[in-house]
Structures are given as structure tokens and as C-alpha cells.
Enzyme design. Sequence first.
Site, PDB file in Angstrom:
ATOM      1  N   GLN A  84     -68.557 -46.810 -64.867  1.00  0.00           N
ATOM      2  CA  GLN A  84     -69.733 -46.020 -65.078  1.00  0.00           C
ATOM      3  C   GLN A  84     -70.987 -46.835 -64.756  1.00  0.00           C
ATOM      4  O   GLN A  84     -71.970 -46.203 -64.568  1.00  0.00           O
ATOM      5  CB  GLN A  84     -69.864 -45.669 -66.498  1.00  0.00           C
ATOM      6  CG  GLN A  84     -70.721 -44.899 -66.945  1.00  0.00           C
ATOM      7  CD  GLN A  84     -70.683 -44.259 -68.372  1.00  0.00           C
ATOM      8  OE1 GLN A  84     -69.665 -44.196 -68.983  1.00  0.00           O
ATOM      9  NE2 GLN A  84     -71.936 -44.042 -68.999  1.00  0.00           N
TER      10      GLN A  84
ATOM     11  N   CYS B  79     -59.313 -43.114 -70.357  1.00  0.00           N
ATOM     12  CA  CYS B  79     -58.543 -44.171 -70.422  1.00  0.00           C
ATOM     13  C   CYS B  79     -58.626 -44.853 -71.768  1.00  0.00           C
ATOM     14  O   CYS B  79     -58.012 -45.703 -72.516  1.00  0.00           O
ATOM     15  CB  CYS B  79     -58.906 -45.258 -69.385  1.00  0.00           C
ATOM     16  SG  CYS B  79     -60.378 -45.771 -69.303  1.00  0.00           S
TER      17      CYS B  79
ATOM     18  N   CYS C  52     -61.629 -43.283 -63.579  1.00  0.00           N
ATOM     19  CA  CYS C  52     -62.095 -44.752 -63.940  1.00  0.00           C
ATOM     20  C   CYS C  52     -61.074 -45.358 -62.759  1.00  0.00           C
ATOM     21  O   CYS C  52     -59.952 -45.180 -62.637  1.00  0.00           O
ATOM     22  CB  CYS C  52     -61.440 -44.952 -65.289  1.00  0.00           C
ATOM     23  SG  CYS C  52     -60.572 -46.555 -65.602  1.00  0.00           S
ATOM     24  N   GLU C  53     -61.675 -46.512 -62.177  1.00  0.00           N
ATOM     25  CA  GLU C  53     -60.862 -47.253 -61.072  1.00  0.00           C
ATOM     26  C   GLU C  53     -59.698 -48.413 -61.814  1.00  0.00           C
ATOM     27  O   GLU C  53     -59.024 -48.724 -60.909  1.00  0.00           O
ATOM     28  CB  GLU C  53     -61.729 -47.983 -60.375  1.00  0.00           C
ATOM     29  CG  GLU C  53     -62.421 -49.275 -60.693  1.00  0.00           C
ATOM     30  CD  GLU C  53     -63.719 -49.779 -59.969  1.00  0.00           C
ATOM     31  OE1 GLU C  53     -63.933 -49.165 -59.003  1.00  0.00           O
ATOM     32  OE2 GLU C  53     -63.847 -50.918 -60.035  1.00  0.00           O
ATOM     33  N   HIS C  54     -60.058 -48.509 -63.016  1.00  0.00           N
ATOM     34  CA  HIS C  54     -58.911 -49.333 -63.703  1.00  0.00           C
ATOM     35  C   HIS C  54     -57.768 -48.703 -63.958  1.00  0.00           C
ATOM     36  O   HIS C  54     -56.607 -49.347 -64.211  1.00  0.00           O
ATOM     37  CB  HIS C  54     -59.507 -50.082 -64.724  1.00  0.00           C
ATOM     38  CG  HIS C  54     -60.694 -50.877 -64.432  1.00  0.00           C
ATOM     39  ND1 HIS C  54     -61.826 -50.662 -65.027  1.00  0.00           N
ATOM     40  CD2 HIS C  54     -60.940 -51.821 -63.408  1.00  0.00           C
ATOM     41  CE1 HIS C  54     -62.901 -51.528 -64.433  1.00  0.00           C
ATOM     42  NE2 HIS C  54     -62.313 -51.990 -63.452  1.00  0.00           N
ATOM     43  N   HIS C  55     -57.640 -47.330 -64.108  1.00  0.00           N
ATOM     44  CA  HIS C  55     -56.440 -46.672 -64.764  1.00  0.00           C
ATOM     45  C   HIS C  55     -56.091 -45.550 -64.050  1.00  0.00           C
ATOM     46  O   HIS C  55     -55.333 -44.775 -64.319  1.00  0.00           O
ATOM     47  CB  HIS C  55     -56.946 -46.191 -66.225  1.00  0.00           C
ATOM     48  CG  HIS C  55     -57.040 -47.568 -67.244  1.00  0.00           C
ATOM     49  ND1 HIS C  55     -57.792 -47.905 -67.583  1.00  0.00           N
ATOM     50  CD2 HIS C  55     -56.042 -48.296 -67.727  1.00  0.00           C
ATOM     51  CE1 HIS C  55     -57.922 -49.098 -68.424  1.00  0.00           C
ATOM     52  NE2 HIS C  55     -56.568 -49.395 -68.575  1.00  0.00           N
TER      53      HIS C  55
ATOM     54  N   HIS D 179     -64.511 -41.718 -71.426  1.00  0.00           N
ATOM     55  CA  HIS D 179     -63.377 -42.240 -70.439  1.00  0.00           C
ATOM     56  C   HIS D 179     -62.005 -41.990 -71.184  1.00  0.00           C
ATOM     57  O   HIS D 179     -61.730 -42.421 -72.280  1.00  0.00           O
ATOM     58  CB  HIS D 179     -63.592 -43.882 -70.408  1.00  0.00           C
ATOM     59  CG  HIS D 179     -64.862 -44.236 -69.756  1.00  0.00           C
ATOM     60  ND1 HIS D 179     -64.869 -44.858 -68.740  1.00  0.00           N
ATOM     61  CD2 HIS D 179     -66.063 -43.727 -70.062  1.00  0.00           C
ATOM     62  CE1 HIS D 179     -66.084 -45.072 -68.275  1.00  0.00           C
ATOM     63  NE2 HIS D 179     -67.044 -44.457 -69.138  1.00  0.00           N
TER      64      HIS D 179
HETATM   65 ZN   LIG Z   1     -60.381 -47.093 -67.460  1.00  0.00          ZN
END
Ligand SMILES: [Zn+2]
Length: 231
Positions: free
Chosen positions: A165, A195, A124-127, A193
Site C-alpha cells: 500500500q 492477507c 498484496c505482493e507478499h501473499h 488487506h
Molecule cells: Zn500480504
Amino acid sequence: MKLEHDTLADLDITKLDTLSIDDIGDDHMYTGLQTPLKEDAFKLTNTEKKEKIATLFSEIMDVIGLDLTDDSLSGTPKRVAKMYIDEIFSGLDPRNKPKIALFDNKYRYDQMLVEKNITFYSNCEHHFVPIIGKAHIAYISSGKVIGLSKLNRIVQYYAKRPQVQERLTNQIAEDLKAILGTDDVAVIIDAKHLCVSSRGVKDDTSATVTSYYGGSFNETAKISELHNYIN
Ligand SMILES: [Zn+2]
């Protein structure tokens, strides 16, 4: 939206918007089809990148209070750097794009071909924690066919990037359409995910499903046929 081919020459820079992390919170945002890369993303060599990542990662470990002189931890920065560049983020580099050869459709097979349950690991590019899932791919030949293992390799290439995704789904679909010369491509991704499960709301049972239906896969009959094969 049309995907520009992933070559060094036509890398596109998608500018991130000005929302701050406080505005966004834990909500996942999807800013576009192209992975947002810097213009000079490949200025450093892989060796230079690994050296730099190792230094920076050892700083993170130091800041959170870990003793880097411990035998168990001392090699971690270099291991992480190597893993980032050679493995889990190797799909950022267009030079790692799988070489695809097509074959004539000699069997005159004109129905859908489904390659299901392609396991992939992304992040995941956010976490920067794992996304683990299965991709199901279908296409109807427009005269050319692709080796089955190549479908797998295309999924792995786009998975080995920091991802969301929705983008992963569309990048695979757009690339397949370009390679196969047809809009008749479908991609379904069912993923977990970490995250969401290991932190944040800590929901261990939810999964996320995304889909792309191109060309004749928009027909209800085709969609239900595809779903019958997958389920
Ligand atoms: Zn994430």
C-alpha cells in the site's frame, strides 16, 4: 525521491535484499518506489506468458492434490493466466499506462480539487491475495487540469500490480505530480488487506491508511480542509 517515468526504456530494477522469508515472516516490507521488475520483464509476449503461467499454475494445483481432469477445474490454469496478464497484473506493463491529456484551467479554479472514494482492487505482493480499498486524490492546478476519469485510471493502473500500500500511494502521487507539473498533490488510501483478514492474524475489522501530502498539502489548514471533504 523522484519517479522515473514508467516507460519501457527506463524501467528500473530494484534488487530485493537478502532477507529470507523466515526473517521477514508476515511483516510487510517496502523496498522502494519502483515496482521491482526484472530487466527482461517484457521479453516474452503476453501469449507466451499466459501459456507458461497456465502450465505452472496447473502444476501448483496438481501438487496440492487437485484433479485437473475434473470439468470444474480443467479450465482454471488458463483462466488464471489470462486474469493475471490481462486484468489483475496488467498495470505491470507500461504499454497499459493510461494516456493522459491535460486541459487549460479555463475556469481559473484555484482551490483544491478532490476526487474521493475511488474504489480499487489490488493484490498484496507478499501473499498474492486481494487488497480492496478506496483512494482519495486531491490537487491544486498549476495552470493545467486533468479529466476526472483519468485520476481514476491512474489509480487503477498502479493498483493492477502486485503491490504494497505504501508503494501504491507514492506511485500514484509521484505520477500525478509529474503529469500535473505541481507538487500540490495529495493521495490518501484506506484499504483492507485480505492477507490480514482472511488468514494470518484473521483481523476482519482493521484497515490500513496511508497518505502522501505534497507541496501546499503539507499545511495543517490544507490537510484539515481535505479531511473535511473526505469524511
Ligand atoms: Zn500480504
